[in-house]
Motif scaffolding. Structure first.
Motif, PDB file in Angstrom:
ATOM      1  N   ASP A  90       0.831  -1.209   0.000  1.00 37.84           N
ATOM      2  CA  ASP A  90       0.000   0.000   0.000  1.00 37.84           C
ATOM      3  C   ASP A  90       0.865   1.259   0.000  1.00 37.84           C
ATOM      4  O   ASP A  90       0.568   2.234  -0.698  1.00 37.84           O
ATOM      5  CB  ASP A  90      -0.915   0.025   1.225  1.00 37.84           C
ATOM      6  CG  ASP A  90      -1.982  -1.053   1.179  1.00 37.84           C
ATOM      7  OD1 ASP A  90      -2.229  -1.607   0.077  1.00 37.84           O
ATOM      8  OD2 ASP A  90      -2.570  -1.345   2.249  1.00 37.84           O
ATOM      9  N   SER A  94       0.909   4.102  -2.917  1.00 41.47           N
ATOM     10  CA  SER A  94       0.627   5.488  -2.570  1.00 41.47           C
ATOM     11  C   SER A  94       1.758   6.397  -3.030  1.00 41.47           C
ATOM     12  O   SER A  94       1.529   7.502  -3.539  1.00 41.47           O
ATOM     13  CB  SER A  94       0.426   5.615  -1.060  1.00 41.47           C
ATOM     14  OG  SER A  94       0.218   6.948  -0.702  1.00 41.47           O
ATOM     15  N   GLU A  97       1.560   6.850  -6.828  1.00 39.87           N
ATOM     16  CA  GLU A  97       0.498   7.793  -7.190  1.00 39.87           C
ATOM     17  C   GLU A  97       0.948   9.226  -6.949  1.00 39.87           C
ATOM     18  O   GLU A  97       0.700  10.112  -7.767  1.00 39.87           O
ATOM     19  CB  GLU A  97      -0.767   7.508  -6.376  1.00 39.87           C
ATOM     20  CG  GLU A  97      -1.482   6.246  -6.764  1.00 39.87           C
ATOM     21  CD  GLU A  97      -2.664   5.961  -5.846  1.00 39.87           C
ATOM     22  OE1 GLU A  97      -3.017   6.856  -5.035  1.00 39.87           O
ATOM     23  OE2 GLU A  97      -3.224   4.870  -5.941  1.00 39.87           O
ATOM     24  N   HIS A  98       1.621   9.442  -5.832  1.00 38.68           N
ATOM     25  CA  HIS A  98       2.107  10.783  -5.513  1.00 38.68           C
ATOM     26  C   HIS A  98       3.117  11.265  -6.547  1.00 38.68           C
ATOM     27  O   HIS A  98       3.052  12.408  -6.999  1.00 38.68           O
ATOM     28  CB  HIS A  98       2.723  10.780  -4.117  1.00 38.68           C
ATOM     29  CG  HIS A  98       3.554  11.982  -3.803  1.00 38.68           C
ATOM     30  ND1 HIS A  98       3.027  13.245  -3.727  1.00 38.68           N
ATOM     31  CD2 HIS A  98       4.875  12.117  -3.547  1.00 38.68           C
ATOM     32  CE1 HIS A  98       3.986  14.102  -3.447  1.00 38.68           C
ATOM     33  NE2 HIS A  98       5.115  13.433  -3.329  1.00 38.68           N
ATOM     34  N   LEU A 110      -2.129  13.810  -2.171  1.00 42.61           N
ATOM     35  CA  LEU A 110      -1.514  12.491  -2.279  1.00 42.61           C
ATOM     36  C   LEU A 110      -0.273  12.377  -1.379  1.00 42.61           C
ATOM     37  O   LEU A 110       0.009  11.301  -0.838  1.00 42.61           O
ATOM     38  CB  LEU A 110      -1.155  12.180  -3.732  1.00 42.61           C
ATOM     39  CG  LEU A 110      -2.339  11.906  -4.655  1.00 42.61           C
ATOM     40  CD1 LEU A 110      -1.876  11.793  -6.100  1.00 42.61           C
ATOM     41  CD2 LEU A 110      -3.070  10.649  -4.232  1.00 42.61           C
ATOM     42  N   TYR A 114       0.218   9.687   1.455  1.00 44.04           N
ATOM     43  CA  TYR A 114       1.415   8.843   1.498  1.00 44.04           C
ATOM     44  C   TYR A 114       2.059   8.890   2.880  1.00 44.04           C
ATOM     45  O   TYR A 114       2.472   7.855   3.416  1.00 44.04           O
ATOM     46  CB  TYR A 114       2.430   9.276   0.436  1.00 44.04           C
ATOM     47  CG  TYR A 114       3.782   8.646   0.638  1.00 44.04           C
ATOM     48  CD1 TYR A 114       3.975   7.280   0.415  1.00 44.04           C
ATOM     49  CD2 TYR A 114       4.869   9.391   1.086  1.00 44.04           C
ATOM     50  CE1 TYR A 114       5.201   6.691   0.624  1.00 44.04           C
ATOM     51  CE2 TYR A 114       6.093   8.812   1.296  1.00 44.04           C
ATOM     52  CZ  TYR A 114       6.257   7.467   1.066  1.00 44.04           C
ATOM     53  OH  TYR A 114       7.473   6.877   1.278  1.00 44.04           O
TER      54      TYR A 114
END
Length: 140
Positions: A90, A94, A97-98, A110, A114
């Protein structure tokens, strides 16, 4: 694939296979370390420390085995469990994505997400390590 610079070789370090303490070698290791050292406790603290350290490493090399392993970024993670793996996955998602975000406002959100996931992952890792080491010390 990355090209290696000429003249650079892979670095290897010998290491003791401490993970073998989980197997049936644990009582053998314990007996070989404790019995001879109880008899020979004399001298000052630094001499006793050096003697004990050399005895433990010698017995560990003989009973648990030695491996030549390549130095790499990831350390040994014998204590990982399913919860740790899920949290780390996870956290990595994260972070990706950031990093991939191009919108500045979304990027800030994001980043905060994170950081939250990163804190949770650190807590789960610490708990897993503590329980694994407690179990190992109880066996010894």
């Amino acid at each position: 694939m990355r090209n290696r610079l000429p003249g650079r070789e892979k670095k290897y370090t010998p290491g003791i296979c401490w993970r073998n303490l989980k197997d049936d070698k644990s009582p053998l290791f314990k007996n070989r370390v404790l019995l001879p050292t109880l008899v020979g406790l004399n001298g000052d603290a630094s001499q006793m420390w050096e003697a004990m350290m050399t005895k433990i490493t010698q017995v560990a090399k003989e009973t648990l085995g030695v491996t030549t392993r390549m130095i790499c970024r990831h350390k040994e993670s014998w204590w990982w469990n399913k919860d740790v793996q899920d949290k780390i996955k996870d956290k990595q998602e994260s972070f990706r994505e950031h990093i991939r975000s191009t919108d500045e406002a979304k990027r800030v959100d994001l980043r905060d997400a994170y950081r939250k996931v990163n804190k949770e992952a650190k807590k789960v890792v610490a708990e897993a390590k503590n329980t694994a080491y407690k179990r190992m010390y109880e066996r010894l």
